[in-house]
Motif scaffolding. Sequence first.
Motif, PDB file in Angstrom:
ATOM      1  N   ILE A 186       0.845  -1.187   0.000  1.00  0.00           N
ATOM      2  CA  ILE A 186       0.000   0.000   0.000  1.00  0.00           C
ATOM      3  C   ILE A 186       0.883   1.241   0.000  1.00  0.00           C
ATOM      4  O   ILE A 186       2.068   1.171   0.355  1.00  0.00           O
ATOM      5  CB  ILE A 186      -0.975   0.041   1.206  1.00  0.00           C
ATOM      6  N   GLU A 187       0.301   2.343  -0.446  1.00  0.00           N
ATOM      7  CA  GLU A 187       1.019   3.619  -0.415  1.00  0.00           C
ATOM      8  C   GLU A 187       0.116   4.607   0.298  1.00  0.00           C
ATOM      9  O   GLU A 187      -1.040   4.772  -0.085  1.00  0.00           O
ATOM     10  CB  GLU A 187       1.311   4.090  -1.839  1.00  0.00           C
ATOM     11  N   THR A 188       0.628   5.266   1.312  1.00  0.00           N
ATOM     12  CA  THR A 188      -0.229   6.103   2.153  1.00  0.00           C
ATOM     13  C   THR A 188      -0.511   7.461   1.502  1.00  0.00           C
ATOM     14  O   THR A 188       0.141   7.854   0.544  1.00  0.00           O
ATOM     15  CB  THR A 188       0.368   6.299   3.553  1.00  0.00           C
ATOM     16  N   GLY A 189      -1.482   8.163   2.071  1.00  0.00           N
ATOM     17  CA  GLY A 189      -1.880   9.458   1.536  1.00  0.00           C
ATOM     18  C   GLY A 189      -2.442   9.281   0.131  1.00  0.00           C
ATOM     19  O   GLY A 189      -3.194   8.353  -0.137  1.00  0.00           O
ATOM     20  N   TRP A 190      -2.050  10.186  -0.777  1.00  0.00           N
ATOM     21  CA  TRP A 190      -2.485  10.069  -2.174  1.00  0.00           C
ATOM     22  C   TRP A 190      -1.442   9.377  -3.049  1.00  0.00           C
ATOM     23  O   TRP A 190      -1.546   9.405  -4.278  1.00  0.00           O
ATOM     24  CB  TRP A 190      -2.825  11.445  -2.738  1.00  0.00           C
ATOM     25  N   HIS A 192      -0.812   6.450  -3.826  1.00  0.00           N
ATOM     26  CA  HIS A 192      -1.226   5.322  -4.658  1.00  0.00           C
ATOM     27  C   HIS A 192      -1.890   5.781  -5.961  1.00  0.00           C
ATOM     28  O   HIS A 192      -2.134   4.982  -6.846  1.00  0.00           O
ATOM     29  CB  HIS A 192      -2.240   4.478  -3.891  1.00  0.00           C
ATOM     30  N   HIS A 193      -2.245   7.075  -6.022  1.00  0.00           N
ATOM     31  CA  HIS A 193      -3.035   7.537  -7.173  1.00  0.00           C
ATOM     32  C   HIS A 193      -2.129   7.825  -8.365  1.00  0.00           C
ATOM     33  O   HIS A 193      -1.194   8.604  -8.253  1.00  0.00           O
ATOM     34  CB  HIS A 193      -3.819   8.797  -6.788  1.00  0.00           C
ATOM     35  N   PHE A 202       1.590  16.172   0.773  1.00  0.00           N
ATOM     36  CA  PHE A 202       0.500  16.190   1.752  1.00  0.00           C
ATOM     37  C   PHE A 202       0.394  14.808   2.376  1.00  0.00           C
ATOM     38  O   PHE A 202       0.505  13.805   1.702  1.00  0.00           O
ATOM     39  CB  PHE A 202      -0.803  16.571   1.040  1.00  0.00           C
ATOM     40  N   THR A 204      -2.046  13.148   4.018  1.00  0.00           N
ATOM     41  CA  THR A 204      -3.207  12.272   4.042  1.00  0.00           C
ATOM     42  C   THR A 204      -3.930  12.253   2.700  1.00  0.00           C
ATOM     43  O   THR A 204      -3.793  13.165   1.883  1.00  0.00           O
ATOM     44  CB  THR A 204      -4.191  12.717   5.140  1.00  0.00           C
ATOM     45  N   GLY A 205      -4.697  11.202   2.496  1.00  0.00           N
ATOM     46  CA  GLY A 205      -5.557  11.116   1.319  1.00  0.00           C
ATOM     47  C   GLY A 205      -6.988  11.339   1.769  1.00  0.00           C
ATOM     48  O   GLY A 205      -7.269  12.203   2.582  1.00  0.00           O
ATOM     49  N   ILE A 206      -7.869  10.546   1.217  1.00  0.00           N
ATOM     50  CA  ILE A 206      -9.273  10.542   1.635  1.00  0.00           C
ATOM     51  C   ILE A 206      -9.441   9.374   2.601  1.00  0.00           C
ATOM     52  O   ILE A 206      -8.915   8.294   2.354  1.00  0.00           O
ATOM     53  CB  ILE A 206     -10.163  10.334   0.387  1.00  0.00           C
ATOM     54  N   PRO A 208      -9.425   7.468   6.555  1.00  0.00           N
ATOM     55  CA  PRO A 208      -8.562   7.418   7.733  1.00  0.00           C
ATOM     56  C   PRO A 208      -7.091   7.646   7.379  1.00  0.00           C
ATOM     57  O   PRO A 208      -6.619   7.165   6.352  1.00  0.00           O
ATOM     58  CB  PRO A 208      -8.769   5.990   8.261  1.00  0.00           C
ATOM     59  N   SER A 209      -6.400   8.378   8.232  1.00  0.00           N
ATOM     60  CA  SER A 209      -4.971   8.602   8.039  1.00  0.00           C
ATOM     61  C   SER A 209      -4.228   7.429   8.668  1.00  0.00           C
ATOM     62  O   SER A 209      -4.318   7.206   9.875  1.00  0.00           O
ATOM     63  CB  SER A 209      -4.577   9.905   8.726  1.00  0.00           C
ATOM     64  N   ILE A 210      -3.522   6.669   7.833  1.00  0.00           N
ATOM     65  CA  ILE A 210      -2.968   5.410   8.342  1.00  0.00           C
ATOM     66  C   ILE A 210      -1.456   5.381   8.474  1.00  0.00           C
ATOM     67  O   ILE A 210      -0.908   4.410   8.984  1.00  0.00           O
ATOM     68  CB  ILE A 210      -3.401   4.200   7.476  1.00  0.00           C
ATOM     69  N   GLY A 212       0.555   6.761  10.480  1.00  0.00           N
ATOM     70  CA  GLY A 212       0.972   6.605  11.875  1.00  0.00           C
ATOM     71  C   GLY A 212       1.002   5.153  12.332  1.00  0.00           C
ATOM     72  O   GLY A 212       1.773   4.792  13.230  1.00  0.00           O
TER      73      GLY A 212
END
Lengths: 541, 541
Positions: A186-190, A192-193, A202, A204-206, A208-210, A212
């Motif tokens: 997985i890639e956190t925040g955005w 992966h897009h 930035f 976080t994405g859309i 839960p912020s994961i 952490g």
Amino acid sequence: MAGTGTASNTSTVDFFRELRDRLGQNAVDDSRSAVETYGRTAMPSAPRPSGVVRPQSRDEVIDCLKLANEHRKPLYPISGGKNWGLGSACPTTDGQVVMDLSGMTRILEVNEQLGYAVIEPGVTQGQLFQYLQDNQIDLWMDATGAGPDATIVGNLMERGYGHSPNGDRFHNSCAFEVVLADGSVIETGWAHHPNSQVSNLFKTGIGPSIDGLFTQSNLGVVTRATIWLIPKPQAFKAYVFRIKSDEELAAVVDALRPLRSLGVINSVVHLANDYRVISGHHQFPYDRFSGEDPLPEAARAELRKAMGLGHWNALGAFYGTKDSVQGSCRAMRKALRGITKPIFIDDAKLQWFDRAYRIAKWIPAVQRLNDSVTSARSAIALLKGKPVHDHLAGSGWRSRKAWQDQPTDPLDRGDGIIWLTPLVPLTGDACQQFLSCVEPIFAEFGFEPLLTFVMISGRVMCCPTTICYDRSSDVESLRAKECYRRLLSVCTEQGFLPYRCGIQSMSTLLQTNTNGSTISKLKHTLDPLQIIAPGRYQSIH
Amino acid sequence: MAGTGTASNTSTVDFFRELRDRLGQNAVDDSRSAVETYGRTAMPSAPRPSGVVRPQSRDEVIDCLKLANEHRKPLYPISGGKNWGLGSACPTTDGQVVMDLSGMTRILEVNEQLGYAVIEPGVTQGQLFQYLQDNQIDLWMDATGAGPDATIVGNLMERGYGHSPNGDRFHNSCAFEVVLADGSVIETGWAHHPNSQVSNLFKTGIGPSIDGLFTQSNLGVVTRATIWLIPKPQAFKAYVFRIKSDEELAAVVDALRPLRSLGVINSVVHLANDYRVISGHHQFPYDRFSGEDPLPEAARAELRKAMGLGHWNALGAFYGTKDSVQGSCRAMRKALRGITKPIFIDDAKLQWFDRAYRIAKWIPAVQRLNDSVTSARSAIALLKGKPVHDHLAGSGWRSRKAWQDQPTDPLDRGDGIIWLTPLVPLTGDACQQFLSCVEPIFAEFGFEPLLTFVMISGRVMCCPTTICYDRSSDVESLRAKECYRRLLSVCTEQGFLPYRCGIQSMSTLLQTNTNGSTISKLKHTLDPLQIIAPGRYQSIH
């Protein structure tokens, strides 16, 4: 194997053979010397790994995890293993296989305009610094005192702190690439897009912020991260000042709190006691004292005087434009008025001072100033993001081995250090209360308290508390262990709780943690066979 | 009931009866009027809740969740439901029961020395502001433009942004008390520890940092949070300046980026276009134009001139000591030299100006300055943490209902707004690219682009993008819906991804999200029966 929660269903020999088949002969080492090297710590005792595997890429990390699941063998990921005083590269329990990511050293992108670097877990502070220099990139990185060979991601995953405006490393990072225990990525925040313009900008994405979840954690293996860098500032001024007593320290802390909360002080301030500074330049005089008791006060005062130190010694810097830095300097000077007088130092001043000193060193005031400047010079490099070896010397304070050269790894010299990281409210009263808790314990066990208060925010300090001991002495080692136990117990009791901890305390500290069961559930969901670092920041029974 | 993932095993009537038995008659309402009130949004269409339950305490929240598990009924927690343009109080799917926490209004602690407040989810911006005033506490809170009646925790859980140095609300919060779906309670960071001195001062404890999990989330119900406040600064100066064109905007963004990255600008800068400001003071002139097309350029220019606006209008402030603020003002003036000239405003200047204006209003320069000052005055209150109703007026731009008084809730007037929140890299080029994406779409659908660039960090802006439409017109409503769809699709395609989203897009945006499956796994672990807000920031099939 009690404690790991893993049932081995094949032999370790089979596991290593398959790892070799997949990753190549050189990527795997279960020799006695490897086990010893990766099991080395600066602590009195530690578990023993069963060997090491060194994946060179994310895909090899995936291979390792898949094999580990098949064989039900635990893998203990490390970036560089320089987590001295907290366990170094050593796993939390016996028999785990260290997964050493230090070979993943790619710097994938540096963006000068937007101030970030995308790096793999093996990238060291020294490597990134050099990369910025070689490519004439006008960005400054954040550096810790762990020297050029320490990795950046390793410290980030521990939620460590450096010295610059980006000193809060977790807050100044994003876009983690994480391999989960089942080998999925997985890639956190955005991040992966596929079209994202903001992945590295930035956190976080859309939803839960994961990210952490993967810090101080065994829930995944981070194989890439983005860290934020600051533009080379138009103006930079370091400040140093001496503090005469604990009472004066309390006054300083109270005076600086509003400036820190408002961001007038926009980076981390370090307040180190005399011992912490002395230990970087001297070793315990075993020729004069046995070491059973702490250094007598008279000898301490002597060293302090020789080095031109205060009882406490402040270090920090302002980063900005000429005007903003000037404004901040004035604000600090006024805030400290009547307590102490900060000395501001920039490159121009250092050059000027060098010239003046050669002419005027016979003037006592100039001599005294030189002492301050000298002890601050390498610290200033650090504040500007240059990782230096100098700050590692302190770990040898209680070593009986003399050292000529700067050590690059305290483990090579067999230094003994145990680290605690209590958090202390940012008030003078709390400082004094903390000192009255810990200093008598150091005294009782015959050690010098090596202490730093680090103003990591406008509300709280972390207080790196180091027990230095002679690891070659069984007696001192035992005392150090007991001293640590008492310090941790008293700090916990008094509410000075740690922001991270050593491998010997993770399970204990999380047993009393009501979040522990939620985290255990998440672990069970993401890593049902307990493959990744069982016991790392996890309560095990 | 497609979409909720929940199998109802008892009737909704039974569920409401048991809720009434447990919480009392007044705590539960499934009347038609309740369903209508909680189902109101500013969007063209939205799902329909089945009723509302209003727990008054954490224990009642636990009761609700336990009953909901027994009855397999979904509960949709809201703090105050003022999430206008993104769904307000309305659940993500039909038939959910709104769990309204607005009755949990306790301010549990305010610590003046260390700058924090411990609050329940129903505490509004206005309530906390008044509390600080009434108790003469020298702390400033962060306020958003959502007015005094909007809750703080509601916005925090959406990871919203205010205006002050603590504008990044998630980063400036800690110690969440969270009720999980099974009714168990966790406290994040060190807040669970009975002796902790640092619970309200530091975000994380030992082990994985989990508070991010509960933001933009349906993984738990936050019943208490600590938010950080700043000390009342010795000095405060707001700045406003006009920007003539998009090209000049690009230059401003590039000029301010280094100051923002280094923290010389230590709070959020808002750059609003003319329409965004005009909408706060005027309504679309339906008497002159049909509204099928956007307002003609000539009329736009006329309004801009009448209000003394630039094409873009900057607003922000410096918080610090006299010296530091002076230094920052100089740094900003120099950075903007040759582009535009910031006007700095503090309380003294406002008072002085009021006096001078009375005498010298016949001087054209004074008159022009007055226009700027007037439009900035309530914005300045906001920058100082005072929530004001004024900024809500904008939602009525396309309303055909005239308004006399400031509205306190846009839903009462039936305003039509749809909000998007794209992230844009903090470069002039990216600004221009973003504008060239979105402005033609607004034009195509016959709406005025209401845009703000918000410099939330040194690397990225969020760009609140508002579609204002006449909700009483089916034609405009349909166009607004289509306009939103196109804007979201083009922004996503171009990589300007949102930092939060409306209830109509959560499932879609998370379907393309590779983190989605991990989050689904966590949801399944923590809430196997999908009780809490199914579909909220979750992909549902």
